[in-house]
Design a protein around this motif. Structure first.
Motif, PDB file in Angstrom:
ATOM      1  N   THR A   2       0.863  -1.181   0.000  1.00 52.91           N
ATOM      2  CA  THR A   2       0.000   0.000   0.000  1.00 52.91           C
ATOM      3  C   THR A   2       0.900   1.230   0.000  1.00 52.91           C
ATOM      4  N   GLY A   3       0.307   2.386  -0.212  1.00 49.95           N
ATOM      5  CA  GLY A   3       1.063   3.635  -0.142  1.00 49.95           C
ATOM      6  C   GLY A   3       1.732   3.994  -1.446  1.00 49.95           C
ATOM      7  N   ALA A   4       2.693   4.918  -1.370  1.00 45.66           N
ATOM      8  CA  ALA A   4       3.320   5.488  -2.563  1.00 45.66           C
ATOM      9  C   ALA A   4       4.081   4.446  -3.381  1.00 45.66           C
ATOM     10  N   ASN A   5       4.479   3.331  -2.758  1.00 47.30           N
ATOM     11  CA  ASN A   5       5.224   2.301  -3.476  1.00 47.30           C
ATOM     12  C   ASN A   5       4.485   0.969  -3.506  1.00 47.30           C
ATOM     13  N   ARG A  57      10.766  10.685   2.229  1.00 44.85           N
ATOM     14  CA  ARG A  57      10.165   9.458   1.722  1.00 44.85           C
ATOM     15  C   ARG A  57       8.638   9.552   1.729  1.00 44.85           C
ATOM     16  N   GLY A  58       8.013   8.981   0.690  1.00 48.11           N
ATOM     17  CA  GLY A  58       6.556   8.935   0.632  1.00 48.11           C
ATOM     18  C   GLY A  58       5.935  10.013  -0.235  1.00 48.11           C
ATOM     19  N   ALA A  59       6.755  10.821  -0.914  1.00 46.66           N
ATOM     20  CA  ALA A  59       6.218  11.897  -1.743  1.00 46.66           C
ATOM     21  C   ALA A  59       5.398  11.326  -2.892  1.00 46.66           C
ATOM     22  N   ALA A  60       4.241  11.914  -3.143  1.00 49.15           N
ATOM     23  CA  ALA A  60       3.366  11.473  -4.217  1.00 49.15           C
ATOM     24  C   ALA A  60       3.667  12.248  -5.500  1.00 49.15           C
ATOM     25  N   PHE A  61       3.069  11.817  -6.605  1.00 47.78           N
ATOM     26  CA  PHE A  61       3.277  12.476  -7.889  1.00 47.78           C
ATOM     27  C   PHE A  61       2.747  13.915  -7.869  1.00 47.78           C
ATOM     28  N   SER A  62       1.817  14.194  -6.979  1.00 54.69           N
ATOM     29  CA  SER A  62       1.257  15.543  -6.874  1.00 54.69           C
ATOM     30  C   SER A  62       2.213  16.531  -6.208  1.00 54.69           C
ATOM     31  N   ARG A  63       3.284  16.045  -5.620  1.00 53.22           N
ATOM     32  CA  ARG A  63       4.241  16.916  -4.930  1.00 53.22           C
ATOM     33  C   ARG A  63       4.928  17.858  -5.924  1.00 53.22           C
ATOM     34  N   ASP A  64       5.133  19.108  -5.506  1.00 57.69           N
ATOM     35  CA  ASP A  64       5.786  20.111  -6.342  1.00 57.69           C
ATOM     36  C   ASP A  64       7.278  20.152  -6.012  1.00 57.69           C
ATOM     37  N   PHE A  65       8.107  19.820  -6.994  1.00 60.84           N
ATOM     38  CA  PHE A  65       9.553  19.850  -6.814  1.00 60.84           C
ATOM     39  C   PHE A  65      10.207  20.956  -7.646  1.00 60.84           C
ATOM     40  N   SER A  66       9.468  22.008  -7.932  1.00 66.42           N
ATOM     41  CA  SER A  66      10.002  23.100  -8.749  1.00 66.42           C
ATOM     42  C   SER A  66      11.215  23.756  -8.103  1.00 66.42           C
ATOM     43  N   LEU A  67      11.169  23.976  -6.794  1.00 67.36           N
ATOM     44  CA  LEU A  67      12.285  24.630  -6.108  1.00 67.36           C
ATOM     45  C   LEU A  67      13.539  23.768  -6.166  1.00 67.36           C
ATOM     46  N   GLU A  68      13.370  22.467  -5.955  1.00 72.69           N
ATOM     47  CA  GLU A  68      14.520  21.564  -6.001  1.00 72.69           C
ATOM     48  C   GLU A  68      15.128  21.515  -7.403  1.00 72.69           C
TER      49      GLU A  68
END
Length: 414
Positions: free
Chosen positions: A41-44, A210-221
């Motif tokens: 279950t979960g992100a993975n 850990r656990g970041a979903a596809f909806s997470r915004d990584f623009s700053l990184e």
């Protein structure tokens, strides 16, 4: 790697011990039971289920062919959601309550490394971990490496090959985006070591939890790495987080090659990126590089691939382990192929034990496996000082909508 203090280990065991008597789930006279803790279950969750399905596809095939006097294999799956705490409790239950023959097919670095002290704690019971889905170094080095047998190449192997190829085409300003845990730090360290061997260093880095979903915004990184002037990026992440980072990096104007490791589950990552491309009209699948530890499941010239496709193509079992989430299973994937090959090796170990299977004999039997033909063009080889059967790393890129072997690196030459 975070080592658990012995007092904490003992406290957890004291809590778990009253749950049920040892050998509460007795193994049949002709059956060996293995415990598997993984994310269902979960992100993975899809990664764990795909790996389990590949493993069980071969083991069901193997069990159907066990002759009179042979031992069948049963795998007891337990969901940990890719979290160390539940994995630790699952492992205590497997050892103390269920009295499993061995631990097998664990999925993930933060989970597998978290339970390594238990192998040492129960050394007198000869508890071993067999063929986990992780390339982390703590499972290969002292003091825990002697309790673990790996089939796949390590993350150090993967990052060394990636760095070597990137440097060969003039891309020496490498940045790293990694998961902030044992998995990510192992991959980061592999990149660091490979660059240091060539007198270079990581130019810039960014991390995520850990656990970041596809909806997470990584623009700053993504912007942070680009502003540092990197000319290639290596991602040590999972499929949802890596896909999100690629999306945001491309949206920010980054056209650099972005590489990832085998644990990503490249098939699922590509699904996410293709769906995003269809939604936005922008191609997110260009200039991706992915290392794999098994050959492509489309390499039908290999007998091991043909056997996998024959069995997996019609396999309907192992869809959702207890507690897992429902999803549409893949017909073929790099992840299920790795699980399938691990099942072949597990079956070979049991076959070689013959009429005298015992936990004490696991090292003796596995270390006797030399040049074992898995049908993938390279043989698995173990020994007293070698608990990793394969070293091969395969580099792939997206072509015709699938990850396929890289024919030439010239397109990425600076």
């Amino acid at each position: 790697m975070r080592i658990i203090p012995p007092a904490v280990v003992l406290l957890a065991l004291l809590v778990a011990l009253p749950l049920a008597p040892t050998s509460a789930k007795a193994q049949g006279e002709r059956e060996l039971v293995f415990g598997m803790s993984a994310a269902f279950t979960g992100a993975n969750g899809e990664l764990g289920i795909e790996y389990y399905r590949g493993l069980m596809a071969y083991l069901d095939y193997y069990n159907a062919r066990v002759g009179e006097g042979g031992r069948t294999i049963r795998v007891e799956p337990a969901n940990d959601g890719y979290n160390p705490g539940p994995c630790f409790q699952n492992t205590v239950n497997f050892i103390v309550r269920d009295d499993v023959f061995a631990l097998a097919a664990y999925v993930g670095t933060p989970t597998a490394t978290h339970v390594l002290p238990l192998l040492q704690k129960f050394e007198d019971r000869h508890i071993y971990m067999l063929f986990p889905f992780t390339g982390a170094q703590p499972l290969r080095d002292d003091p825990f490496g002697k309790y673990v047998f790996n089939l796949r190449a390590s993350y150090f192997d993967e990052t060394r090959v990636l760095v070597s190829r990137l440097l060969a085409v003039g891309r020496g300003r490498i940045g790293v985006f990694y998961q902030s845990d044992a998995y990510g730090r192992t991959g980061w360290d592999g990149v660091r070591r490979a660059l240091a061997a060539q007198g270079r260093h990581i130019v810039s880095e960014a991390a995520y939890h850990r656990g970041a979903a596809f909806s997470r915004d990584f623009s700053l990184e993504a912007r942070h790495l680009m502003d540092a002037g990197v000319d290639a990026i290596i991602v040590v992440g999972t499929y949802a987080s890596q896909a999100a980072f690629i999306r945001d990096a491309r949206n920010a104007g980054c056209d650099l090659p972005i590489a990832g490791l085998s644990f990503t589950d490249s098939d699922k990552m590509l699904d996410l990126l293709k769906a995003e491309s269809e939604r936005t009209g922008r191609d997110y699948t260009a200039d991706l590089i992915q290392s794999q530890v098994v050959p492509s499941y489309e390499e039908t010239g290999l007998p091991g691939v043909r056997l996998y496709r024959e069995i997996m193509g019609n396999y309907e079992g192992g869809l959702v382990p207890s507690g897992g989430e429902a999803y549409s299973p893949r017909r073929y994937s790099f992840v299920s192929f790795e699980g399938f090959l691990n099942g072949r090796l597990l079956g070979e170990m049991v076959r070689r034990m013959g009429d005298a299977p015992s936990r004490e004999r696991i090292p003796e039997v596995l270390e006797s496996i030399r040049d074992f033909d898995l049908g993938i063009g390279v043989d698995a080889h173990f020994g007293p000082d070698r608990h990793q059967g394969l070293d091969a790393v395969y580099l792939t890129t997206v072509r015709d909508g699938h990850f396929r072997s890289i024919d030439s690196w010239e397109k990425w030459r600076k």
